[in-house]
Design a protein around this motif. Structure first.
Motif, PDB file in Angstrom:
ATOM      1  N   GLY A 267       0.829  -1.207   0.000  1.00  0.00           N
ATOM      2  CA  GLY A 267       0.000   0.000   0.000  1.00  0.00           C
ATOM      3  C   GLY A 267       0.857   1.247   0.000  1.00  0.00           C
ATOM      4  N   MET A 268       0.792   2.020  -1.067  1.00  0.00           N
ATOM      5  CA  MET A 268       1.662   3.183  -1.271  1.00  0.00           C
ATOM      6  C   MET A 268       0.813   4.451  -1.332  1.00  0.00           C
ATOM      7  SD  MET A 268       4.371   3.738  -4.414  1.00  0.00           S
ATOM      8  CE  MET A 268       5.704   2.804  -3.635  1.00  0.00           C
ATOM      9  N   ILE A 269       1.150   5.424  -0.493  1.00  0.00           N
ATOM     10  CA  ILE A 269       0.400   6.680  -0.460  1.00  0.00           C
ATOM     11  C   ILE A 269       0.983   7.650  -1.484  1.00  0.00           C
ATOM     12  CG2 ILE A 269      -0.489   8.539   0.976  1.00  0.00           C
ATOM     13  CD1 ILE A 269      -1.348   5.638   1.764  1.00  0.00           C
ATOM     14  N   SER A 270       0.228   7.944  -2.508  1.00  0.00           N
ATOM     15  CA  SER A 270       0.540   8.810  -3.650  1.00  0.00           C
ATOM     16  C   SER A 270       1.366   8.063  -4.690  1.00  0.00           C
ATOM     17  CB  SER A 270       1.226  10.117  -3.243  1.00  0.00           C
ATOM     18  OG  SER A 270       2.590   9.945  -2.973  1.00  0.00           O
ATOM     19  N   SER A 271       1.201   8.474  -5.910  1.00  0.00           N
ATOM     20  CA  SER A 271       1.814   7.792  -7.047  1.00  0.00           C
ATOM     21  C   SER A 271       3.275   8.205  -7.224  1.00  0.00           C
ATOM     22  CB  SER A 271       1.046   8.130  -8.324  1.00  0.00           C
ATOM     23  OG  SER A 271       1.670   7.572  -9.462  1.00  0.00           O
ATOM     24  N   PRO A 272       4.121   7.293  -7.711  1.00  0.00           N
ATOM     25  CA  PRO A 272       5.454   7.731  -8.125  1.00  0.00           C
ATOM     26  C   PRO A 272       5.317   8.726  -9.269  1.00  0.00           C
ATOM     27  CG  PRO A 272       5.008   5.515  -8.932  1.00  0.00           C
ATOM     28  CD  PRO A 272       3.887   5.867  -8.001  1.00  0.00           C
ATOM     29  N   SER A 273       6.252   9.652  -9.368  1.00  0.00           N
ATOM     30  CA  SER A 273       6.180  10.633 -10.455  1.00  0.00           C
ATOM     31  C   SER A 273       6.793  10.098 -11.727  1.00  0.00           C
ATOM     32  CB  SER A 273       6.870  11.939 -10.046  1.00  0.00           C
ATOM     33  OG  SER A 273       8.224  11.703  -9.704  1.00  0.00           O
ATOM     34  N   ASN A 274       7.727   9.142 -11.611  1.00  0.00           N
ATOM     35  CA  ASN A 274       8.409   8.622 -12.789  1.00  0.00           C
ATOM     36  C   ASN A 274       9.169   7.361 -12.394  1.00  0.00           C
ATOM     37  OD1 ASN A 274      10.125   8.479 -15.281  1.00  0.00           O
ATOM     38  ND2 ASN A 274       9.311  10.535 -15.603  1.00  0.00           N
ATOM     39  N   LEU A 275       9.384   6.460 -13.346  1.00  0.00           N
ATOM     40  CA  LEU A 275      10.206   5.268 -13.092  1.00  0.00           C
ATOM     41  C   LEU A 275      11.461   5.246 -13.949  1.00  0.00           C
ATOM     42  CD1 LEU A 275       7.518   2.445 -12.642  1.00  0.00           C
ATOM     43  CD2 LEU A 275       8.750   3.728 -10.884  1.00  0.00           C
TER      44      LEU A 275
ATOM     45  N   LYS B  72      -0.008  -0.830  -4.764  1.00  0.00           N
ATOM     46  CA  LYS B  72      -1.341  -0.250  -4.912  1.00  0.00           C
ATOM     47  C   LYS B  72      -1.304   1.202  -4.435  1.00  0.00           C
ATOM     48  CE  LYS B  72      -4.961  -2.761  -4.335  1.00  0.00           C
ATOM     49  NZ  LYS B  72      -6.077  -3.572  -3.748  1.00  0.00           N
ATOM     50  N   ILE B  73      -1.760   2.103  -5.271  1.00  0.00           N
ATOM     51  CA  ILE B  73      -1.600   3.533  -5.037  1.00  0.00           C
ATOM     52  C   ILE B  73      -2.874   4.127  -4.436  1.00  0.00           C
ATOM     53  CG2 ILE B  73      -1.177   5.747  -6.170  1.00  0.00           C
ATOM     54  CD1 ILE B  73       0.356   4.063  -8.349  1.00  0.00           C
ATOM     55  N   TYR B  74      -2.678   4.906  -3.365  1.00  0.00           N
ATOM     56  CA  TYR B  74      -3.800   5.529  -2.667  1.00  0.00           C
ATOM     57  C   TYR B  74      -3.539   7.030  -2.520  1.00  0.00           C
ATOM     58  CZ  TYR B  74      -4.929   0.732  -1.360  1.00  0.00           C
ATOM     59  OH  TYR B  74      -5.225  -0.609  -1.394  1.00  0.00           O
ATOM     60  N   LYS B  75      -4.611   7.812  -2.554  1.00  0.00           N
ATOM     61  CA  LYS B  75      -4.476   9.249  -2.338  1.00  0.00           C
ATOM     62  C   LYS B  75      -4.489   9.592  -0.845  1.00  0.00           C
ATOM     63  CE  LYS B  75      -6.406  10.841  -6.730  1.00  0.00           C
ATOM     64  NZ  LYS B  75      -7.459  11.659  -7.402  1.00  0.00           N
ATOM     65  N   GLU B  76      -5.176   8.769  -0.066  1.00  0.00           N
ATOM     66  CA  GLU B  76      -5.308   9.060   1.362  1.00  0.00           C
ATOM     67  C   GLU B  76      -4.912   7.855   2.200  1.00  0.00           C
ATOM     68  OE1 GLU B  76      -9.234  10.464   2.172  1.00  0.00           O
ATOM     69  OE2 GLU B  76      -8.870  12.412   1.232  1.00  0.00           O
ATOM     70  N   GLU B  77      -4.276   8.131   3.325  1.00  0.00           N
ATOM     71  CA  GLU B  77      -3.813   7.081   4.215  1.00  0.00           C
ATOM     72  C   GLU B  77      -4.974   6.250   4.769  1.00  0.00           C
ATOM     73  OE1 GLU B  77      -1.129  10.711   5.271  1.00  0.00           O
ATOM     74  OE2 GLU B  77      -3.020  10.324   4.244  1.00  0.00           O
ATOM     75  N   SER B  78      -6.108   6.896   5.036  1.00  0.00           N
ATOM     76  CA  SER B  78      -7.239   6.194   5.636  1.00  0.00           C
ATOM     77  C   SER B  78      -7.817   5.141   4.689  1.00  0.00           C
ATOM     78  CB  SER B  78      -8.326   7.196   6.048  1.00  0.00           C
ATOM     79  OG  SER B  78      -8.744   7.980   4.949  1.00  0.00           O
ATOM     80  N   THR B  79      -7.810   5.419   3.396  1.00  0.00           N
ATOM     81  CA  THR B  79      -8.315   4.446   2.420  1.00  0.00           C
ATOM     82  C   THR B  79      -7.427   3.215   2.383  1.00  0.00           C
ATOM     83  OG1 THR B  79      -9.111   6.313   1.092  1.00  0.00           O
ATOM     84  CG2 THR B  79      -9.101   4.138   0.048  1.00  0.00           C
TER      85      THR B  79
ATOM     86  N   ASN C 205       2.705  19.136  -0.610  1.00  0.00           N
ATOM     87  CA  ASN C 205       2.152  18.011  -1.362  1.00  0.00           C
ATOM     88  C   ASN C 205       1.119  17.322  -0.481  1.00  0.00           C
ATOM     89  OD1 ASN C 205       4.623  17.194   0.137  1.00  0.00           O
ATOM     90  ND2 ASN C 205       4.006  15.145  -0.497  1.00  0.00           N
ATOM     91  N   PHE C 206       0.000  16.950  -1.093  1.00  0.00           N
ATOM     92  CA  PHE C 206      -1.122  16.504  -0.281  1.00  0.00           C
ATOM     93  C   PHE C 206      -0.952  15.089   0.250  1.00  0.00           C
ATOM     94  CE2 PHE C 206      -5.139  14.353   0.452  1.00  0.00           C
ATOM     95  CZ  PHE C 206      -5.687  15.192   1.415  1.00  0.00           C
ATOM     96  N   THR C 207      -1.032  14.970   1.569  1.00  0.00           N
ATOM     97  CA  THR C 207      -1.399  13.761   2.288  1.00  0.00           C
ATOM     98  C   THR C 207      -2.237  14.261   3.456  1.00  0.00           C
ATOM     99  OG1 THR C 207       0.441  13.710   3.874  1.00  0.00           O
ATOM    100  CG2 THR C 207       0.822  12.637   1.731  1.00  0.00           C
ATOM    101  N   GLN C 208      -2.958  13.362   4.076  1.00  0.00           N
ATOM    102  CA  GLN C 208      -3.761  13.792   5.222  1.00  0.00           C
ATOM    103  C   GLN C 208      -2.882  14.349   6.334  1.00  0.00           C
ATOM    104  OE1 GLN C 208      -5.843   9.906   5.389  1.00  0.00           O
ATOM    105  NE2 GLN C 208      -7.745  11.091   5.517  1.00  0.00           N
ATOM    106  N   LEU C 209      -1.739  13.721   6.561  1.00  0.00           N
ATOM    107  CA  LEU C 209      -0.837  14.203   7.605  1.00  0.00           C
ATOM    108  C   LEU C 209      -0.255  15.561   7.244  1.00  0.00           C
ATOM    109  CD1 LEU C 209       0.691  13.850  10.240  1.00  0.00           C
ATOM    110  CD2 LEU C 209       2.434  12.542   8.996  1.00  0.00           C
TER     111      LEU C 209
ATOM    112  N   LYS D 292      -1.907  25.907   0.159  1.00  0.00           N
ATOM    113  CA  LYS D 292      -2.116  25.401  -1.197  1.00  0.00           C
ATOM    114  C   LYS D 292      -1.542  24.001  -1.285  1.00  0.00           C
ATOM    115  CE  LYS D 292      -1.170  26.352  -6.085  1.00  0.00           C
ATOM    116  NZ  LYS D 292      -0.503  27.268  -7.056  1.00  0.00           N
ATOM    117  N   ASN D 293      -2.386  23.018  -1.583  1.00  0.00           N
ATOM    118  CA  ASN D 293      -1.886  21.651  -1.715  1.00  0.00           C
ATOM    119  C   ASN D 293      -1.922  21.206  -3.164  1.00  0.00           C
ATOM    120  OD1 ASN D 293      -4.286  19.717  -2.284  1.00  0.00           O
ATOM    121  ND2 ASN D 293      -5.059  20.998  -0.606  1.00  0.00           N
ATOM    122  N   LEU D 294      -0.930  20.395  -3.536  1.00  0.00           N
ATOM    123  CA  LEU D 294      -0.778  19.906  -4.906  1.00  0.00           C
ATOM    124  C   LEU D 294      -0.416  18.431  -4.871  1.00  0.00           C
ATOM    125  CD1 LEU D 294       1.447  22.811  -6.279  1.00  0.00           C
ATOM    126  CD2 LEU D 294      -0.926  22.423  -6.929  1.00  0.00           C
ATOM    127  N   GLU D 295      -0.754  17.710  -5.958  1.00  0.00           N
ATOM    128  CA  GLU D 295      -0.251  16.342  -6.076  1.00  0.00           C
ATOM    129  C   GLU D 295       1.232  16.429  -6.401  1.00  0.00           C
ATOM    130  OE1 GLU D 295       0.811  14.717  -8.991  1.00  0.00           O
ATOM    131  OE2 GLU D 295       0.515  16.459 -10.273  1.00  0.00           O
TER     132      GLU D 295
END
Length: 549
Positions: free
Chosen positions: A52-60, A260-267, A398-402, A424-427
């Motif tokens: 479980g990974m919080i936020s997507s990698p930007s590049n590989l 698996k990519i998640y936007k929020e830690e709670s999910t 950068n957005f995370t709940q924390l 101001k939060n951004l991905e």
């Protein structure tokens, strides 16, 4: 094992670092060990590790592995000439089986291991290393993580576009590479453990073009050398890698890893509770102590080599040429209260740019700490008594709940002394572009060690050479620049650490940032997870983990 290896700085680092984690009970037969792994019975092969990974990698693409999640996956796909032992952070051989130094320490000869395979089955040879490194250094690549190669003779010419290849990088034969440095460099070998200098099939990159390293990548174009090979990347959903059966090193146990990519830690936490994940790398704020109780023996408190800070853009108003304003903010921020409340006691206050546990850390460093009266005093000195006349400052993160909770806490503390902020939060992808382009005004960033050396927290973050790449405060001081060079060329450990002490004192005095936390991460794993290691770089070793049935 390696000739002259005991004379390199990497071994000194390994003996000074502690990669110990608080880890208990990985599975029914497990017993915790002091290294932060689990001692288990005979490993079982097979299965899919669901990460479980919080936020997507930007590049590989190796040239753009600049953030935690990209590095996390990239280190499994690409091996470099050296690697870090996940328990000790000692620099060890990888694609290079050994290396030798010239008498003046400027020339390093790498002996390439025979039989190392790319994921398409072809053999890695010296020319592949030259091609990859020259591409990493190239102006057209515009990599923000080409810094491990900067010491090589000819890097500046390639990086500026004046040349195509580095003159200090030579193929002696198919299994020997000679590297010439401009000066002896104490951090060079250690920095080569960064996956940015990992080896991949350059023909695949050429075939993919602009799609290389993106979700449009395919196994036929993204061809690495690591213990796992790339399968697919579903944008904002998951990344799948599978074990490489012809890997030259120790064979891995799990068949594949799905990030698996998640936007929020709670999910992610809820998916773990539902049995859909084997591991989650970040916990939602306000729930961490409850999670420890809910999952006894299944959490890790990873004291990482990370400093989280508030950065000021010194090229933009109101922070340009206004040290008093920067100090006012530093005195207004009460990091301990945020640790006690928002972070639930997990993390410790930072006292400067270098985290505790890193060689060169100065526990006596005196950075400003919370003092409301002094904050108001310096705000008045800055020309804004009680905040009058000071425009609203934009604070981005950068957005995370924390991160959001921490930003809100800092916003409230600044308001108490008269400093108004707009959050101001951004991905992550948009956020890092804004930082590197200089569009941000005041920002949040956590810098985790790329390699275990103080150079990574000082020169990489505060040298003018890193403007537009990693120095997002756009700080510059010619005297400090000279000290950066001295720190790299000095071979005496005590003298070298004294240089970094001076650098820290000078940087802190000019306050390009407020260094808030040395980060501890709470992480969660399943009862069937064994031999799971998290390093002090906050990297998880997928080469040893296995799953009980």
């Amino acid at each position: 094992m390696l000739r002259n290896h005991k004379k390199t700085w990497s071994l000194v680092i390994a003996t000074m670092l502690s990669a110990t984690l608080i880890l208990s009970g990985c599975g029914q037969t497990a017993a915790p060990t002091k290294e932060g792994t689990t001692a288990t019975s005979k490993p079982v092969d097979g299965g899919t590790f669901r990460f479980g990974m919080i936020s997507s990698p930007s590049n590989l693409e190796p040239a753009f592995l600049e953030e935690n999640n990209g590095i996390e996956i990239g280190k499994e796909l690409y091996d470099g000439l050296v690697r870090y032992d996940p328990k000790t952070l000692e620099t060890k051989p990888a694609i290079a089986e050994k290396w030798d130094y010239s008498a003046d320490k400027k020339v390093i000869t790498f002996h390439i291991r025979k039989g190392v395979k790319f994921h398409d089955g072809t053999e890695v040879k010296a020319q592949d290393i030259l091609d990859d490194w020259n591409r990493l250094a190239a102006k057209d690549t515009a990599s923000p993580v080409s810094f491990p190669l900067e010491p090589i003779v000819g890097f500046k010419e390639v990086n500026s576009g004046a040349a195509k290849t580095m003159t200090g990088l030579k193929k002696i034969d198919d299994y020997t590479v000679e590297v010439t440095l401009g000066e002896p460099n104490a951090a060079f070998i250690t920095s080569l453990g960064h996956p940015a200098v990992g080896i991949y099939k350059i023909a695949g990159a050429a075939k993919a073009g602009k799609d290389f390293g993106t979700p449009a990548s395919t196994p036929e174009t993204l061809i690495g050398t690591g213990a796992f090979k790339f399968v697919k990347w579903n944008a904002d959903q998951d990344v799948t890698i599978t074990k490489f059966n012809d890997y030259y090193g120790n064979k891995v146990h799990v068949d594949q890893v799905v990030y698996k990519i998640y936007k929020e830690e709670s999910t992610a936490l809820n998916d773990f509770r539902a049995g859909n994940l084997d591991y989650v790398d970040r916990m939602p704020p306000g729930q961490q102590q409850a999670i420890i109780k809910e999952f006894p023996g299944q959490t890790i408190k990873n004291v990482a080599l990370t400093t989280e800070y508030i950065g000021f853009n010194l090229n933009k108003a109101p922070f340009k040429d206004n040290l008093n304003l920067r100090k006012a903010i530093a005195y207004a921020i009460d990091t301990q209260s945020v640790i006690d409340t928002v972070r639930e006691g997990i993390s410790t206050p930072a006292n400067g740019p270098v985290p505790a546990g890193m060689p060169g850390y100065d526990k006596e460093l005196k950075a400003p700490t919370y003092d409301k009266a002094k904050a108001k005093e310096y705000l008045a000195k800055a020309g804004y008594p009680d905040g009058k006349g000071l425009p609203v400052i934009q604070y981005s993160y950068n957005f995370t709940q924390l991160n959001q909770k921490v930003a809100e806490a800092f916003q409230g503390q600044l308001k108490e002394v008269g400093i108004q902020t707009e959050l101001k939060n951004l991905e992550w992808g948009s956020y890092i572009k804004a930082l590197q382009s200089g569009d941000s005004q005041m920002f949040r960033l956590a810098w985790g060690a790329d390699y275990p050396d103080p150079d990574d927290f000082l020169r990489i973050l505060y040298s003018k050479s890193q403007w537009g790449a990693n120095n997002d405060t756009f700080y510059s001081n010619p005297e400090v620049e000279a000290l950066f060079t001295q720190g790299l060329t000095e071979t005496d450990t005590a003298k070298r650490m004294a240089i970094y002490k001076t650098i820290q004192e000078k940087v802190v005095a000019e306050q390009p940032a407020v260094w808030a936390f040395n980060t501890t991460y709470l992480e969660l794993f399943g009862k069937n997870v064994h031999d799971f290691t998290v390093s002090a770089l906050d990297q998880k070793d997928m080469r040893t983990v296995w799953l009980s049935k």
